[in-house]
Design an enzyme around this catalytic site. Structure first.
Site, PDB file in Angstrom:
ATOM      1  N   CYS A   1      -2.437  11.606   0.254  1.00 63.29           N
ATOM      2  CA  CYS A   1      -1.827  10.270   0.174  1.00 63.29           C
ATOM      3  C   CYS A   1      -0.352  10.328  -0.183  1.00 63.29           C
ATOM      4  O   CYS A   1       0.496   9.854   0.560  1.00 63.29           O
ATOM      5  CB  CYS A   1      -2.548   9.439  -0.875  1.00 63.29           C
ATOM      6  SG  CYS A   1      -4.279   9.196  -0.505  1.00 63.29           S
TER       7      CYS A   1
ATOM      8  N   LYS B   1       0.838  -1.213   0.000  1.00 67.13           N
ATOM      9  CA  LYS B   1       0.000   0.000   0.000  1.00 67.13           C
ATOM     10  C   LYS B   1       0.873   1.264   0.000  1.00 67.13           C
ATOM     11  O   LYS B   1       0.639   2.214  -0.751  1.00 67.13           O
ATOM     12  CB  LYS B   1      -0.923  -0.036   1.217  1.00 67.13           C
ATOM     13  CG  LYS B   1      -1.447   1.296   1.688  1.00 67.13           C
ATOM     14  CD  LYS B   1      -2.552   1.817   0.807  1.00 67.13           C
ATOM     15  CE  LYS B   1      -2.878   3.263   1.193  1.00 67.13           C
ATOM     16  NZ  LYS B   1      -4.014   3.798   0.547  1.00 67.13           N
TER      17      LYS B   1
END
Ligand code: SAJ
Length: 432
Positions: free
Chosen positions: A258, A204
């Site tokens: 992010c 991730k």
């Protein structure tokens, strides 16, 4: 057979996930510490905007498949989908993950599965979540199961991507991962890949880190290109003609919630090893300062200069300003004592372009919003005090600005016109 699922955290990931599980036949209890959100959801409404979500929430609350609560209650499966923000020391704030694990611990029963979806630093599933759950007296891998199944959906397309994207599931053991696969199989049409928990955590983080490092290379090339007075956009375009090269684009910095955050979760846990990742972060974080210097150079010699920033959002055609490099640039310029006006059709819809450019000495296009593709240089020149334009974005349309008499500079292109500092050196600074 798992039938009851408790989802902890009813935000951008948790609420869509809870709703999709509910519409796929599970009995879902959504848990959130925000009493107002719980009430809104139980009335069939939503407290966050995501296309299609309200219709889905209304359907599943009406059918009784989703109920929202403030307290955790026993279930077959628990999903943790709480935020993991970054601290000012650039470390992951795991307070909400710890609190959610602590809340599950007293109601944990033999045979339960706990799924961590929140983005976390490597080893969090093994070193933080599992030990908290084991305070129940039950043993992970024997009495209950644990996986990390990271979420990778794009806001605006969450409901589609939750179903269509591939899913990586990392178990603390094989049996945990296989059981979680059964849950996701009920609604995921993409492939499901099983691995171990720490690998899933790293996967991730690596996706966004890869993008950050690639953008850092593009930004570094912009600085290199400035030095050689070449056009970085052309350099990258031509290099990308090679079948195995794919360099991203330079810009004023990297924003959003992010990409500028996730690489720090790796750096935090592997500070000696993650040198390239850290250097890339620093390069990208340094871009607002570089752009600030370039703009300051353009207004050198102007008394009390006025600068208009076009584009404040973190990227083109969105209204999101989280970690936006433009905001940092504005602060930097103001700290240099210049007057700054900021325009953005998405972020500040009430400020007109005409108002924003009035009396400005220099325009700086920072974000490639669609609206800025059709600016009329002549129209704008009439309103400005001095005709100067800085571009931190790619533009195929610079010539009309030069033809209209603007001094133009573009990130990564050296000067398209003589730099004011060069003119000062040559004692030719007569036009200000
Ligand atoms: N940027 C550049 N140069 C580029 C591309 C982007 O400077 O060539 C800048 C943008 O201007 C922006 C920042 O990077 O400031 C981030 O923009 P983005 O479009 O690269 O990414 P996000 O944050 O909107 O979405 C990312 C995506 N991740 C990847 O592509 C690996 C998205 O697919 C994820 O769903 C999302 O993060 C997420 O939620 O993790």
């Amino acid at each position: 057979m798992d039938s009851k699922i408790a989802v902890l955290g009813l935000g951008y990931i948790g609420l869509p996930t809870a709703s999709i599980l509910a519409v796929n036949g599970f009995w879902v209890v959504g848990i959130d510490i925000n009493a107002q959100a719980v009430e809104i959801i139980n009335n069939g409404h939503v407290h966050i905007y995501e296309p299609g979500l309200e219709t889905l929430v209304r359907a599943v609350t009406f059918s009784g498949h989703l109920v929202a609560r403030r307290e955790v209650e026993p279930a077959d499966v628990f999903i943790i989908a709480v935020p993991t923000p970054i601290t000012s020391q650039k470390t992951a704030d795991l307070t909400a993950v710890s609190a959610a694990s602590e809340a599950i611990m007293p109601v944990l029963r033999e045979g339960n599965l706990v799924i961590l979806e929140s983005t976390v630093p490597p080893r969090t599933t093994l070193d933080l979540v599992t030990p908290i759950l084991e305070k129940s007296g039950l043993k992970a891998g024997e009495d209950f199961q644990v996986v990390h199944a990271p979420e990778r959906v794009l806001p605006g397309q969450i409901l589609k991507e939750l179903v269509q994207n591939d899913r990586v599931i990392g178990g603390i053991d094989q049996a945990s991962a296989e059981r979680a696969r059964e849950i996701y199989n009920r609604f995921v049409s993409g492939d499901i890949h099983l691995t171990d928990a720490t690998t899933a955590e790293l996967v991730k983080l690596v996706e966004n880190t890869y993008r950050d490092v690639n953008i850092a290379l593009a930004n570094e090339l912009a600085l290199v290109s400035d030095k050689f007075k070449t056009d970085v956009w052309e350099v990258i375009r031509l290099a990308n003609k090679h079948p195995r090269v794919n360099i991203l684009q330079p810009g004023p910095g990297v924003g959003g919630h992010c990409i500028p955050v996730d690489p720090w979760f790796i750096i935090e846990r592997a500070p000696c090893e993650a040198q390239l990742i850290k250097a890339s972060r620093m390069r990208n974080d340094g871009m607002p300062e570089h752009v600030c210097e370039s703009i300051m150079d353009m207004v050198l010699g102007i008394l009390d200069p006025k600068i208009t920033i076009l584009g404040v959002a973190y990227k083109a055609n969105v209204d999101d300003v989280r970690e936006s490099p433009a905001l940092e640039l504005i602060d930097l310029l103001r700290s240099r004592g210049v007057q700054v006006k900021a325009h953005d059709p998405y972020v500040y819809p009430s400020m007109s372009l005409e108002e924003a450019v009035e009396d400005a000495d220099c325009l700086a296009i920072i974000v490639n919003h669609q609206d800025y593709a059709e600016l009329d240089p002549v129209d704008i020149a009439v309103r400005m005090r001095n005709g100067r334009l800085f571009l931190a974005i790619m533009s195929k349309n610079i010539q009309p600005w030069i033809d209209a008499g603007y001094m133009v500079r573009q990130l990564g292109c050296g000067w398209t016109e003589p730099a004011p500092s060069e003119l000062i050196e040559q004692n030719l600074f007569s036009w200000v």
